[in-house]
Write a protein that holds these residues in place. Structure first.
Motif, mmCIF file in Angstrom:
data_model
loop_
_atom_site.group_PDB
_atom_site.id
_atom_site.type_symbol
_atom_site.label_atom_id
_atom_site.label_comp_id
_atom_site.label_asym_id
_atom_site.label_seq_id
_atom_site.Cartn_x
_atom_site.Cartn_y
_atom_site.Cartn_z
ATOM 1 N N TYR A 242 0.862 -1.348 0.053
ATOM 2 C CA TYR A 242 0.134 0.034 -0.083
ATOM 3 C C TYR A 242 0.648 1.255 -0.023
ATOM 4 O O TYR A 242 1.801 1.312 0.794
ATOM 5 N N ASP A 243 0.433 2.285 -0.825
ATOM 6 C CA ASP A 243 1.290 3.520 -0.676
ATOM 7 C C ASP A 243 0.381 4.746 -0.197
ATOM 8 O O ASP A 243 0.708 5.768 -0.131
ATOM 9 N N SER A 244 -0.813 4.150 0.195
ATOM 10 C CA SER A 244 -1.792 5.213 0.824
ATOM 11 C C SER A 244 -2.367 4.496 2.181
ATOM 12 O O SER A 244 -2.848 3.519 2.108
ATOM 13 N N LEU A 245 -2.422 5.277 3.201
ATOM 14 C CA LEU A 245 -2.958 4.724 4.585
ATOM 15 C C LEU A 245 -3.940 6.010 4.897
ATOM 16 O O LEU A 245 -3.856 6.818 5.029
ATOM 17 N N ILE A 246 -5.206 5.433 5.252
ATOM 18 C CA ILE A 246 -6.249 6.183 6.034
ATOM 19 C C ILE A 246 -6.652 5.472 7.272
ATOM 20 O O ILE A 246 -6.803 4.421 7.155
ATOM 21 N N THR A 247 -7.275 6.404 8.132
ATOM 22 C CA THR A 247 -8.164 6.000 9.113
ATOM 23 C C THR A 247 -8.514 7.047 10.005
ATOM 24 O O THR A 247 -8.479 8.076 9.761
ATOM 25 N N ARG A 248 -9.582 6.417 11.094
ATOM 26 C CA ARG A 248 -10.515 7.644 11.623
ATOM 27 C C ARG A 248 -10.043 6.997 13.127
ATOM 28 O O ARG A 248 -10.359 7.662 14.046
ATOM 29 N N HIS A 249 -9.361 6.137 13.227
ATOM 30 C CA HIS A 249 -9.039 5.730 14.723
ATOM 31 C C HIS A 249 -7.947 6.515 15.479
ATOM 32 O O HIS A 249 -6.954 6.835 14.976
ATOM 33 N N LYS A 250 -8.249 7.082 16.514
ATOM 34 C CA LYS A 250 -7.426 7.854 17.308
ATOM 35 C C LYS A 250 -6.353 7.117 17.928
ATOM 36 O O LYS A 250 -6.677 5.739 18.499
ATOM 37 N N GLY A 251 -5.057 7.596 18.100
ATOM 38 C CA GLY A 251 -4.039 6.993 18.681
ATOM 39 C C GLY A 251 -3.260 6.192 17.781
ATOM 40 O O GLY A 251 -2.413 5.473 18.193
ATOM 41 N N ILE A 252 -3.767 6.104 16.524
ATOM 42 C CA ILE A 252 -2.740 5.446 15.292
ATOM 43 C C ILE A 252 -1.913 6.475 14.574
ATOM 44 O O ILE A 252 -2.896 7.591 14.091
ATOM 45 N N LEU A 253 -0.914 6.399 14.384
ATOM 46 C CA LEU A 253 -0.040 7.362 13.574
ATOM 47 C C LEU A 253 0.386 6.690 12.139
ATOM 48 O O LEU A 253 1.043 5.701 12.415
ATOM 49 N N LEU A 254 -0.238 7.370 11.224
ATOM 50 C CA LEU A 254 0.012 6.716 10.054
ATOM 51 C C LEU A 254 1.456 7.144 9.482
ATOM 52 O O LEU A 254 1.514 8.740 9.498
#
Length: 255
Positions: free
Chosen positions: A97-109
């Motif tokens: 993967y070359d793109s990461l997305i999230t709505r989870h707090k506490g995860i650093l992409l």
């Protein structure tokens, strides 16, 4: 993650576009403050280089510590210069993967770069983030456009609510390519230099225009003033240093 420092350090710079959002942590590493010797001097954060692994581990530890981050909260991927996007629900190291997305707090992409364009996106309304590695191939494939479309689908993101940073990469005057690469870009994003017989591609503007094209406001976009080539004393450049160099990390997350 702990609350990050309010200002940048020699190890990283924080994009000004995100300064008004205390809940957001975003940073772009420099090459300073690490332990790696030349040609990886000094803050080499790349796992796939010929540097001694113990040096890279120490460098990463220093970088995360400077940001106030627990490394076990970081999500990364082995990048393949494509346009695949991962919706991250757990920290860890992924592949493909070359793109990461999230709505989870506490995860650093985090994405790894050394000439390719990093793009960070923050959806203020839904508190969602994206970290994108846009190489020239990914840029041609519309990775930034695809990422925002994925955020719309997954999180209900409206690009008008987003803030974005187009990060430090190889600059237009240094990114010489052949016709076979140049012709994959629009005339707005490439030009021919008769002095060298080469075409030049502007990755920053190409990726900025993808942001604008899906509806991110122009005043919500910051473009890095730095270049991996022109400012090689502060950033790693794979091309300028002929492949024998380190890597930076560019990261974003909700604290």
């Amino acid at each position: 993650m702990n609350t990050p420092p309010a200002t940048s350090s020699p190890l990283y710079r924080s994009p000004d576009i995100f300064a008004s959002f205390p809940e957001l942590l975003a940073a772009e590493s420099t090459r300073h403050g690490g332990v790696s010797p030349a040609p990886f001097a000094s803050l080499n954060l790349g796992l796939s280089t010929a540097d001694i692994p113990e040096n890279v581990a120490e460098n990463r530890s220093r970088f995360w510590r400077a940001l106030g981050v627990n490394p076990h909260q970081v999500a990364t991927s082995h990048q393949v210069h494509g346009s695949e996007i991962l919706t991250v629900t757990q920290p860890g190291h992924y592949s493909g993967y070359d793109s990461l997305i999230t709505r989870h707090k506490g995860i650093l992409l985090a994405v790894t770069v050394a000439d390719c364009t990093p793009v960070l996106i923050f959806d203020l309304r839904h508190e969602a983030v994206a970290a994108i590695h846009a190489g020239w191939r990914g840029t041609v494939q519309g990775i930034v456009t695809k990422t925002l479309e994925k955020m719309q689908l997954e999180f209900g993101t409206d690009p008008a609510d987003c803030y974005a940073y187009v990060g430090t990469c190889i600059d237009e005057c240094s990114f010489e390519v052949g016709l076979e690469v140049a012709e994959q870009f629009s005339d707005v994003h490439q030009r021919f230099d008769p002095a060298t017989g080469k075409h030049l591609v502007d990755l920053k503007i190409a990726n900025r225009d993808q942001l604008l094209g899906v509806g991110v406001r122009k005043d919500h976009i910051q473009i890095s003033a730095y270049s991996t080539v022109l400012h090689n004393h502060t950033y790693f450049s794979y091309r300028h240093e002929k492949g024998q160099t380190g890597r930076m990390l560019v990261c974003i997350g909700i604290v």
